[in-house]
Write a protein that holds these residues in place. Structure first.
Motif, PDB file in Angstrom:
ATOM      1  N   LEU A   1     111.598   1.028  14.667  1.00  0.00           N
ATOM      2  CA  LEU A   1     113.183   1.696  14.839  1.00  0.00           C
ATOM      3  C   LEU A   1     112.955   3.027  13.859  1.00  0.00           C
ATOM      4  CD1 LEU A   1     115.836   1.870  15.663  1.00  0.00           C
ATOM      5  CD2 LEU A   1     116.308   0.292  13.755  1.00  0.00           C
ATOM      6  N   THR A   2     112.456   2.664  12.668  1.00  0.00           N
ATOM      7  CA  THR A   2     112.476   3.789  11.700  1.00  0.00           C
ATOM      8  C   THR A   2     111.563   5.022  12.066  1.00  0.00           C
ATOM      9  OG1 THR A   2     112.771   2.307  10.022  1.00  0.00           O
ATOM     10  CG2 THR A   2     111.926   4.304   9.361  1.00  0.00           C
ATOM     11  N   ILE A   3     110.256   4.668  12.775  1.00  0.00           N
ATOM     12  CA  ILE A   3     109.410   5.797  13.267  1.00  0.00           C
ATOM     13  C   ILE A   3     109.997   6.461  14.440  1.00  0.00           C
ATOM     14  CG2 ILE A   3     107.068   5.933  14.297  1.00  0.00           C
ATOM     15  CD1 ILE A   3     106.109   4.016  12.480  1.00  0.00           C
ATOM     16  N   ALA A   4     110.809   5.671  15.326  1.00  0.00           N
ATOM     17  CA  ALA A   4     111.319   6.392  16.371  1.00  0.00           C
ATOM     18  C   ALA A   4     112.308   7.466  15.964  1.00  0.00           C
ATOM     19  CB  ALA A   4     112.297   5.337  17.376  1.00  0.00           C
ATOM     20  N   VAL A   5     113.097   6.994  14.966  1.00  0.00           N
ATOM     21  CA  VAL A   5     114.323   7.991  14.462  1.00  0.00           C
ATOM     22  C   VAL A   5     113.529   9.135  13.612  1.00  0.00           C
ATOM     23  CG1 VAL A   5     116.278   8.162  12.927  1.00  0.00           C
ATOM     24  CG2 VAL A   5     115.892   6.352  14.517  1.00  0.00           C
TER      25      VAL A   5
ATOM     26  N   ALA B   1     103.642   9.229  15.767  1.00  0.00           N
ATOM     27  CA  ALA B   1     104.512   8.201  15.704  1.00  0.00           C
ATOM     28  C   ALA B   1     103.571   6.601  16.012  1.00  0.00           C
ATOM     29  CB  ALA B   1     105.725   8.043  16.887  1.00  0.00           C
ATOM     30  N   ILE B   2     102.654   7.000  17.130  1.00  0.00           N
ATOM     31  CA  ILE B   2     101.791   5.833  17.323  1.00  0.00           C
ATOM     32  C   ILE B   2     100.852   5.376  15.894  1.00  0.00           C
ATOM     33  CG2 ILE B   2      99.580   5.240  18.491  1.00  0.00           C
ATOM     34  CD1 ILE B   2     100.913   6.941  20.770  1.00  0.00           C
ATOM     35  N   VAL B   3     100.298   6.523  15.195  1.00  0.00           N
ATOM     36  CA  VAL B   3      99.676   6.259  13.936  1.00  0.00           C
ATOM     37  C   VAL B   3     100.413   5.586  13.023  1.00  0.00           C
ATOM     38  CG1 VAL B   3      98.179   7.416  12.179  1.00  0.00           C
ATOM     39  CG2 VAL B   3      97.749   8.258  14.431  1.00  0.00           C
ATOM     40  N   ALA B   4     101.577   6.209  12.706  1.00  0.00           N
ATOM     41  CA  ALA B   4     102.666   5.749  11.790  1.00  0.00           C
ATOM     42  C   ALA B   4     102.945   4.130  12.185  1.00  0.00           C
ATOM     43  CB  ALA B   4     103.830   6.363  11.685  1.00  0.00           C
TER      44      ALA B   4
ATOM     45  N   PHE C   1     113.245   8.114  26.038  1.00  0.00           N
ATOM     46  CA  PHE C   1     112.230   7.278  25.371  1.00  0.00           C
ATOM     47  C   PHE C   1     112.743   6.834  23.867  1.00  0.00           C
ATOM     48  CE2 PHE C   1     108.827   8.833  28.437  1.00  0.00           C
ATOM     49  CZ  PHE C   1     108.983   7.831  29.074  1.00  0.00           C
ATOM     50  N   VAL C   2     113.200   8.077  23.271  1.00  0.00           N
ATOM     51  CA  VAL C   2     113.497   7.768  21.834  1.00  0.00           C
ATOM     52  C   VAL C   2     114.839   6.815  21.869  1.00  0.00           C
ATOM     53  CG1 VAL C   2     114.589   8.899  19.902  1.00  0.00           C
ATOM     54  CG2 VAL C   2     112.599   9.648  20.909  1.00  0.00           C
ATOM     55  N   LEU C   3     115.963   7.280  22.620  1.00  0.00           N
ATOM     56  CA  LEU C   3     117.204   6.408  22.833  1.00  0.00           C
ATOM     57  C   LEU C   3     116.882   4.951  23.230  1.00  0.00           C
ATOM     58  CD1 LEU C   3     119.716   8.868  24.220  1.00  0.00           C
ATOM     59  CD2 LEU C   3     119.452   7.906  21.956  1.00  0.00           C
TER      60      LEU C   3
END
Length: 143
Positions: A12-16, A52-55, A121-123
């Motif tokens: 969730l943190t990474i998406a935002v 985001a994938i790596v994070a 995708f983000v939402l």
């Protein structure tokens, strides 16, 4: 906190965060009056999605090093919560896809089509994550 709940917080943190970084890179170009056709959006989008994938991978590893979970296996409750969250979040993937399809039918610039999909995708990820976190706190509703 369970392994799955920790993962939900991380994603969730990474998406935002990833989307905010993307907007930080692209919005100044739009606000400066750059025509949409000339906005450099592909590279920032690819880097923020890849980042985001790596994070997500690194974040999962770091959280488990700092605060190890008793088990990485989800139980029945974790599976029900995941199913609920994915069902709720999936609606925004569909909304983003339909929005992009409509934009394509209207022959709108590729920038807007791609951004409609990315926002969907983000939402989806945010709504899915929030739903899961609420379910972890309040339980899975019995329909």
């Amino acid at each position: 906190m369970s392994y799955e709940e920790k993962g939900t917080w991380i994603l969730l943190t990474i998406a935002v965060g990833g989307y905010v970084v993307y907007l930080f890179l692209v919005l100044p170009q739009l606000l400066a009056g750059t025509p949409v056709e000339e906005v450099d959006w592909v590279t920032p989008m690819l880097w923020t999605i890849g980042g985001a994938i790596v994070a997500g991978i690194v974040g999962r590893i770091l959280v488990e090093i700092v605060s190890p979970s008793e088990s990485t296996r989800g139980d029945v409750r974790d599976k029900e919560i995941d199913r609920l969250g994915e069902r709720v979040g999936g609606s925004f993937v569909v909304i983003g896809g339909v929005g992009a399809l409509i934009l394509a039918m209207l022959d709108v610039d590729t920038f807007w089509i791609a951004n409609a999909l990315y926002l969907g995708f983000v939402l989806s990820g945010v709504l899915s994550g929030v739903t899961k976190l609420i379910a972890y706190r309040r339980g899975v509703p019995a329909w």
